[in-house]
Design a protein around this motif. Structure first.
Motif, short mmCIF file in Angstrom:
data_model
loop_
_atom_site.label_atom_id
_atom_site.label_comp_id
_atom_site.label_asym_id
_atom_site.label_seq_id
_atom_site.Cartn_x
_atom_site.Cartn_y
_atom_site.Cartn_z
N ILE A 63 0.85 -1.19 0.00
CA ILE A 63 0.00 0.00 0.00
C ILE A 63 0.88 1.24 0.00
N ASP A 64 0.34 2.34 -0.50
CA ASP A 64 1.08 3.59 -0.67
C ASP A 64 1.05 4.38 0.64
N ASN A 65 2.22 4.55 1.26
CA ASN A 65 2.25 5.25 2.54
C ASN A 65 2.15 6.77 2.40
N ARG A 66 2.04 7.26 1.17
CA ARG A 66 1.87 8.70 0.96
C ARG A 66 0.40 9.11 0.95
N LEU A 67 -0.48 8.13 0.85
CA LEU A 67 -1.90 8.42 0.75
C LEU A 67 -2.56 8.47 2.13
N ARG A 68 -3.80 8.96 2.13
CA ARG A 68 -4.60 8.99 3.36
C ARG A 68 -5.69 7.93 3.24
N TYR A 69 -6.07 7.36 4.37
CA TYR A 69 -7.00 6.23 4.38
C TYR A 69 -8.07 6.42 5.46
N ARG A 70 -9.14 5.66 5.31
CA ARG A 70 -10.15 5.53 6.36
C ARG A 70 -10.13 4.08 6.85
N VAL A 71 -10.46 3.91 8.12
CA VAL A 71 -10.65 2.57 8.69
C VAL A 71 -12.15 2.31 8.74
N VAL A 72 -12.57 1.17 8.21
CA VAL A 72 -13.97 0.77 8.27
C VAL A 72 -14.06 -0.54 9.05
N VAL A 73 -14.93 -0.56 10.04
CA VAL A 73 -15.16 -1.77 10.82
C VAL A 73 -16.63 -2.16 10.67
N TRP A 74 -16.86 -3.41 10.30
CA TRP A 74 -18.22 -3.95 10.21
C TRP A 74 -18.32 -5.09 11.21
N ARG A 75 -19.09 -4.85 12.29
CA ARG A 75 -19.33 -5.92 13.25
C ARG A 75 -20.60 -6.66 12.84
N PHE A 76 -20.46 -7.96 12.60
CA PHE A 76 -21.60 -8.74 12.10
C PHE A 76 -22.13 -9.74 13.12
N ASP A 77 -21.53 -9.76 14.32
CA ASP A 77 -22.04 -10.58 15.41
C ASP A 77 -21.67 -9.89 16.72
N THR A 78 -22.36 -10.23 17.80
CA THR A 78 -22.11 -9.55 19.06
C THR A 78 -20.77 -9.95 19.65
N ASP A 79 -20.32 -9.16 20.64
CA ASP A 79 -19.06 -9.45 21.31
C ASP A 79 -19.21 -10.48 22.41
N THR A 80 -20.42 -10.58 22.97
CA THR A 80 -20.65 -11.45 24.12
C THR A 80 -20.97 -12.87 23.66
N ALA A 81 -20.21 -13.83 24.17
CA ALA A 81 -20.32 -15.22 23.72
C ALA A 81 -21.74 -15.78 23.86
N ASN A 82 -22.41 -15.49 24.99
CA ASN A 82 -23.72 -16.11 25.21
C ASN A 82 -24.85 -15.45 24.43
N THR A 83 -24.53 -14.36 23.72
CA THR A 83 -25.56 -13.73 22.87
C THR A 83 -25.24 -13.83 21.39
#
Length: 202
Positions: A63-83
């Motif tokens: 990847i080009d370290n001279r460019l600017r980027y966005r971070v995208v996070v898509w959570r598709f399941d919960t963090d809690t194991a029992n849910t």
């Protein structure tokens, strides 16, 4: 000519060799993927101490370290194991399925599939402020195509930044999801700016 015992032994040995080669190939692919994931984590969490170390990471990821980027996070399941609605195996499958579709639309993104979410970097020029609605619409469309009510649509989109400051934006993207779930609900795609006054609660 009927198949004799020697013929069966040759067939069995050939089958075994093929299976071993497949296992070897899969092991190499997995080792390569693990290395890419480790380098991606070092970049996105700021685990470098100099410009030279950063350049080594970006060179490896191509990847080009001279460019600017966005971070995208898509959570598709919960963090809690029992849910959680998805099994660990299904989570990996869904993550790869999501990123496969995203790569079709944005081939240059680099990404990381985690247990219950995907993270990817996308160039600023591909998602400038005016292009953000198109990105969100595309992600919504991918979610609809999954045809699985158990797959969450919780997307956090960071502000754009240099790679040196990217770890701050990665934290923001996760913060967006946490605050979005708390104040908005279970289905959303938001930027940091969208949070508005909710940010004071973080």
């Amino acid at each position: 000519k009927p198949v004799d015992e020697m013929d069966l032994m040759v067939i069995e040995n050939s089958t075994l060799i093929i299976k071993l080669e497949i296992l070897k190939e899969n092991s190499i692919k997995q080792a390569k993927m693990n290395l890419i994931n480790d380098v991606f984590d070092d970049l996105i969490y700021g685990k470098f101490n100099s410009t030279d170390e950063l350049r080594e990471l970006t060179d490896f990821l191509k990847i080009d370290n001279r460019l600017r980027y966005r971070v995208v996070v898509w959570r598709f399941d919960t963090d809690t194991a029992n849910t959680q609605s998805l099994t660990p195996k299904n989570e990996v499958f869904v993550g790869k399925q999501i990123m496969g579709q995203i790569k079709k639309l944005y081939p240059s993104v680099i990404y990381r599939v985690r247990n219950n979410r995907v993270l990817f970097l996308i160039k600023k020029k591909e998602v400038s402020t005016t292009k953000l609605p198109k990105l969100i619409q595309s992600l919504e469309s991918i979610h609809q195509q999954l045809h699985d009510n158990n797959v969450l649509f919780q997307v956090g989109i960071s502000e754009e930044s240099t790679l040196e400051e990217l770890h701050h934006e990665a934290k923001k993207a996760l913060q967006i999801i946490q605050q979005g779930e708390l104040f908005i609900g279970t289905h959303f795609a938001l930027t940091f700016e969208d949070l508005g006054l909710y940010r004071i609660f973080s």
